[in-house]
Each structure stands twice: as C-alpha cells, then as structure tokens.
Design an enzyme around this catalytic site. Structure first.
Site, PDB file in Angstrom:
ATOM      1  N   HIS A 141       0.818  -1.228   0.000  1.00 16.71           N
ATOM      2  CA  HIS A 141       0.000   0.000   0.000  1.00 16.71           C
ATOM      3  C   HIS A 141       0.850   1.275   0.000  1.00 16.71           C
ATOM      4  CE1 HIS A 141      -3.638  -2.249   0.495  1.00 16.71           C
ATOM      5  NE2 HIS A 141      -3.317  -2.715   1.685  1.00 16.71           N
ATOM      6  N   ASP A 156      -2.783 -10.809  -2.246  1.00 19.00           N
ATOM      7  CA  ASP A 156      -3.335 -10.237  -1.017  1.00 19.00           C
ATOM      8  C   ASP A 156      -4.799  -9.843  -1.270  1.00 19.00           C
ATOM      9  OD1 ASP A 156      -2.106  -8.757   1.680  1.00 19.00           O
ATOM     10  OD2 ASP A 156      -3.845  -7.698   0.853  1.00 19.00           O
TER      11      ASP A 156
HETATM   12 ZN   LIG Z   1      -4.060  -7.181   2.778  1.00 19.14          ZN
END
Ligand SMILES: [Zn+2]
Length: 307
Positions: free
Chosen positions: A126, A163
């Site tokens: 992220h 993910d």
């Molecule tokens: Zn994650």
C-alpha cells in the site's frame, strides 16, 4: 537449495500497539509452522541487509524518506494515520524489510537459489511513492522490482499480488511501465478504495466481490492472469504474498484455503520454470489470522521449495 528464507530480528521490534492486527506474532506464526513441520530443514535461511537510500529512491520521493526520519519517535508512538503507526524500531524494520527483497533478487539472479521468500514486516504494497498508509511505510516489492530492473537490466518482470487488498502503491509505482506486468485480484469495495478501471495496459488487477470462493479466484488466475503472463514471458516473477484472502481471516470476506494457495503458487512455479529460469521472489504482505497465516505460508513455501 531451491528456496531461500530471508528475515531479520528487527522485523519483530516494530509494533503499532497491542490491539493492532499487523503484529510481530505474525512472523512467529510462520516460523513456528516451518520449524514444526520440518520444512525449515529443507530451505536456507539468511538475514536481510538494510536497503540503502539509493535503493529506496528508485521508488520513493526524497520527501517521503525525510518525513519518516523526521517523525520516527525516540519513545512511544507516532501515528501517521489511524492504523499506520511508528514506534522507535519502525525505521530499522522498514529499511531491512525493503532490503530483504533486494537480497532475494540478488540470490535468484546469481542463481544461488531458484526462489526466495521474505518473511518481513512492515508489509509494503500500500505504500505510495510519497505516502505511508495501510500498515505500510516503504513499498518493499516495488523497491525490489526497481532494483532488478536497474541492476540486472531485465526487460520483463511480472508481479502477482494475491493479497485480499488492492496493491495500490505497487500499481502507482509501475502503471504504464512496459517492463512490468502486474496481475492481482482484490476484494472490492474494500480498503484502500483507490481502484479505478485499469489505469494502464500493464495492470491486470481484477476486483472481486465479497464472499468469492477459492474456485472463483482460481478462475481469475487461470483465465485472466495466466494468458497475459504466458504471452509476456517474464524473466523474473515477484509475488506480493498476502494471506488475508483466507476464509478464516476476518480482515475481509474472501474464501481462499490452504489448497488454493498451494494451487496458485504451483501455477507461478510452473510459469517461472517456463520463462524465468525458475526465478521467483515472494514477499509477505497481509494475513492476520495467525493460525491461517502460518498454515498458508507453509504450503506456499513448501510449493516454492518443490517439497
Ligand atoms: Zn491485505
């Protein structure tokens, strides 16, 4: 040996409060399963070396590194956002987590090992070039990819991100770069909610609805990712290995189980054998149910190690 396992003691020292799901026990959960299953005896271990600023600056803006250094607390915590928090060890942990990917790239490119798994935290996918977010401070996988492109002059690198969350920072780092093909699925809508219809031709990032099961996700991999990956013929494959799409992980609502992680890893191993001389660098991202994380990482590493 086939597989290298890379970690660092500092990755245990970064913590964001006892309530936080991205906790040091995650690494213990993986390590314990590898030891208890006997798998650790069949893989090599190495301690990561911290990345240099030159490594990080291939992806991150100088002001981002300055921000992290400026706000690193000598004691207590510094809260970047509601769930991305620095303690006195965060800088060292983030720098060695990024360095692990570089160590892994060097190992597979020099052919000391066919593939490598980096058991590191904080995670990275992220982290944006200029912003820490979503438990991530530095984009470990993007930094490793940039190292491989720069140092080894590779022309085709694949990133596979399984993910449960959208790897927005990785996407931002390589959208439009023809040397990189990124393939992912992620639950949508869900944090970080930054997905827009593919921002570039080289991004094969597929939103899936909550409650999608393992078979649905295998379908995405088989029918959408693999044709693009085979046509691309990657010379090196990276995996953003988050295990939070597991059905026991309550961070989200997808239905992967261990056999799905084994299947998906096997597809990637086969692809790597076809075009990349077996070279795979896998880096831990999410996974917050400690039991499911340990079991899933074990089958992932076992499949990488062809055991
Ligand atoms: Zn994650």
């Amino acid at each position: 040996m086939q597989t290298l396992y890379i970690t660092h003691p500092a990755c245990h020292l970064h913590e964001m409060g006892s309530w936080h799901p991205e906790c040091p026990g995650r690494l213990d959960a993986i390590n314990d399963r590898l030891v208890a299953s006997g798998l650790m005896d069949f893989i090599d271990e190495q301690t990561a070396v911290a990345a240099t600023d030159a490594d990080l600056l291939r992806v991150h803006e100088p002001r981002h590194l300055a921000y992290l250094r400026e706000h690193a607390p000598a004691e207590g915590y510094f809260q970047i956002d509601a769930d991305t928090i620095m303690n006195p060890h965060t800088l060292e942990a983030a720098w060695v987590a990024a360095g692990a990917g570089i160590t892994a790239v060097d190992a597979v490119m020099r052919q000391t090992h066919r593939n490598a798994f980096c058991a590191v935290r904080p995670p990275g996918h992220h982290a944006r070039p200029s912003q820490a977010m979503g438990f991530c401070f530095l984009n470990n996988i993007a930094i490793a990819v940039a190292h491989a492109l720069d140092r080894y002059k590779l022309e085709r690198i694949a990133i596979i991100d399984f993910d449960v969350h959208h790897g927005n920072g990785t996407e931002e780092s390589f959208a439009g770069d023809p040397r990189v093909l990124m393939c992912s699925f992620f639950q949508h809508p869900l944090f970080p909610d930054q997905y827009q219809y593919p921002p570039a031709e080289n991004m094969v990032n597929i939103p899936v609805h909550a409650y999608a099961k393992g078979d649905d996700l295998r379908f995405v991999a088989d029918e959408v990712w693999m044709p693009r990956l085979r046509a691309f013929r990657p010379e090196l494959i990276f995996i953003s290995a988050g295990f939070d799409a597991h059905r026991e992980d309550d961070m989200a609502q997808l239905g992967m189980v261990e056999s799905d992680y084994a299947w998906m890893t096997q597809q990637i191993v086969t692809l790597a054998d076809e075009s990349a001389q077996g070279r795979i660098v896998s880096m831990l991202e999410g996974g917050y149910n400690l039991s499911a994380l340990g079991r899933s990482a074990e089958v992932h590493i076992r499949t990488l190690a062809k055991l």
